[in-house]
Design an enzyme around this catalytic site. Structure first.
Site, PDB file in Angstrom:
ATOM      1  N   CYS A 137      -1.933   8.867   3.123  1.00  0.00           N
ATOM      2  CA  CYS A 137      -1.947   8.424   1.732  1.00  0.00           C
ATOM      3  C   CYS A 137      -3.346   8.546   1.129  1.00  0.00           C
ATOM      4  CB  CYS A 137      -1.435   6.987   1.622  1.00  0.00           C
ATOM      5  SG  CYS A 137      -2.238   5.845   2.755  1.00  0.00           S
ATOM      6  N   GLU A 142       0.886  -1.169   0.000  1.00  0.00           N
ATOM      7  CA  GLU A 142       0.000   0.000   0.000  1.00  0.00           C
ATOM      8  C   GLU A 142       0.913   1.204   0.000  1.00  0.00           C
ATOM      9  OE1 GLU A 142      -1.398   3.250   1.109  1.00  0.00           O
ATOM     10  OE2 GLU A 142      -1.876   2.340   3.051  1.00  0.00           O
ATOM     11  N   LEU A 143       0.955   1.909  -1.149  1.00  0.00           N
ATOM     12  CA  LEU A 143       1.957   2.952  -1.347  1.00  0.00           C
ATOM     13  C   LEU A 143       1.294   4.331  -1.370  1.00  0.00           C
ATOM     14  CD1 LEU A 143       4.067   0.987  -3.987  1.00  0.00           C
ATOM     15  CD2 LEU A 143       4.222   0.944  -1.480  1.00  0.00           C
TER      16      LEU A 143
END
Length: 463
Positions: A268, A234-235
């Site tokens: 994010c 999960e970037l």
């Protein structure tokens, strides 16, 4: 980077930690392997009792750990408490549902007969030791949303947390131990980033999960691919927030402020690019900018603070570079755009709205990790979709419209792991979470998340 607690509100180093030696890492790897051999045989009732015990401890200690999180990475104290409570709820969610989510699956008798067998089913079995490489921005939640499903599935965990939240990392390892999990089921590794590859290549480690930057994800994926080990990544994200003419503008603008500045803008899944339809652009821009400018920036421990400091001096410098690049190339600062004049210590940055952003500017393509929003004008739905998808990321998206046909189009055409209508992106145990494109792959949470680190084993019986 040293393993240390540095208060971002003051810049003061409060506590430093020695990285584990090779012998200490080896001890924990051996302990994890031994723990898995025993823990995998426990029943769901046993695991659920342990997980509920951990949830109860976390709720009881929420004020203490909230202060630790705020001291280490700067989120407001209220947000830190809410994070602890959310983690406890997720633990209970998986304690109650893991057995059903991982129940054996049976194909139809007709399909079994066609395969030449008399019976068959699919059984979900844990993979083993899972290495979790986690970030500082949600130092409890990012870990728990991996640990709760992984432990309930029968896996064991090794946590390599961000180097600026060591006390939170150690608390997590101690939490599961005090809850009664067998020795070695969940351990914290105080190691630097350079040591991750060696741990991941160790044959006792079966898989890895990472939440963090795109470069960090690439590095872990490269090693895991070489070792043929499962990963979930999960970037970054550069989520669009689209406002169409049928939207409730007052709600859309107020929610936009929270969506951009949650966690001091360091999330994010925070909305970062705000796309307003031409018919409502000026009204939305005024409401949004006025609300952003009215936020209180200050001590995250103090009641009434809306936005605390960024987590590090480098993080603020990176954000400033993006804003300076944009303004040098013609972007207009509608509010903010600088360090607060009254702040003499700490890594604060004013809530900022930029207009007139173009593809020539870095901020158009790169993730702004801080309270900086970019505002765009779009002519119609097609233009909104095209601009929303004009990013290397695809984590989530937000759309404000009450038009059913527009909702259908956006849900079908936006390139993202989630589409949230008339609200802001949020992660919840019941909904899968993850992205596409350079935002990563795999899913956390829900049934999808608990299946990621399981071996779907076909069991077939012949005649």
């Amino acid at each position: 980077m040293p393993i240390a607690t540095v208060n971002p509100a003051t810049g003061e180093t409060l506590k430093t930690f020695d990285a584990f030696t090779a012998e200490e890492v080896e001890q924990r790897l051996a302990r994890a392997e031994a723990a898995f051999r025993e823990y995998r045989t426990t029943g769901f009732d046993t695991r659920a009792d342990l997980m509920r015990a951990a949830a109860a401890l976390l709720e009881k200690e929420q004020d203490e750990i909230a202060r630790t999180m705020t001291t280490e990475m700067g989120k407001t104290l209220a947000a830190a408490r809410a994070e602890a409570v959310k983690c406890a709820k997720a633990m209970r969610w998986y304690a109650e549902r893991a057995e059903g989510l991982l129940a054996d699956e049976y194909p139809s008798p007709h399909d079994v007969e066609d395969s030449g067998g008399i019976a068959a089913h699919v059984r979900y079995r844990p993979l083993g030791v899972v290495l979790a490489v986690m970030p500082w921005n949600f130092p409890l939640w990012q870990v728990v949303r991996f640990a709760a499903p992984a432990l309930m599935a029968g896996n064991v965990g090794l946590l390599k947390h961000a180097s600026n939240v060591p006390q939170t990392a150690l608390y997590l390892g101690d939490l599961f131990r005090r809850a009664g999990f067998p020795d070695g089921c969940f351990q914290t590794l105080l190691i630097g980033s350079a040591e991750v590859e060696k741990v991941l290549r160790d044959p006792r480690v079966a898989a890895a999960t990472l939440t963090g930057s795109e470069p960090a994800g690439r590095a872990v994926a490269r090693v895991a691919g070489d070792e043929v080990k499962k990963t979930v990544l999960e970037l970054g994200g550069s989520d669009p927030y689209i406002v169409m003419p049928s939207a409730d503008l007052a709600r859309a603008a107020q929610t936009a402020v929270t969506a951009r500045t949650q966690n001091n803008g360091q999330s994010c899944i925070a909305a970062k690019r705000f796309l307003a339809h031409d018919a409502v652009h000026d009204d939305f821009a005024r409401r949004f900018t006025d609300a952003m400018a009215a936020l209180t920036v200050g001590d995250p421990m103090r009641d009434g603070t809306d936005v605390g400091p960024l987590s590090s001096e480098q993080g603020r410098a990176d954000l400033e570079e993006l804003v300076d690049d944009a303004t040098a190339k013609g972007a207009t600062v509608l509010c903010g755009g600088r360090r607060p004049q009254k702040a003499t210590r700490g890594w604060y940055y004013e809530p900022t709205v930029l207009a007139g952003v173009t593809p020539a500017m870095r901020i158009h393509h790169e993730e702004a990790f801080g309270p900086v929003a970019t505002l765009y004008r779009v002519a119609d739905l097609d233009a909104a979709v095209a601009l929303a998808n004009d990013t290397p990321f695809g984590l989530s998206s937000n759309v404000w419209t009450n038009d059913p046909e527009e909702q259908r189009r956006f849900a079908a055409d936006l390139e993202a792991g989630g589409v949230f209508f008339n609200g802001m992106t949020a992660s919840h145990p019941a909904m899968p979470f993850g992205g596409v494109k350079r935002s990563g792959y795999g899913r956390e949470l829900a049934g999808h998340g608990i299946h990621e680190f399981c071996n779907a084993t076909t069991v077939w019986y012949g005649r």
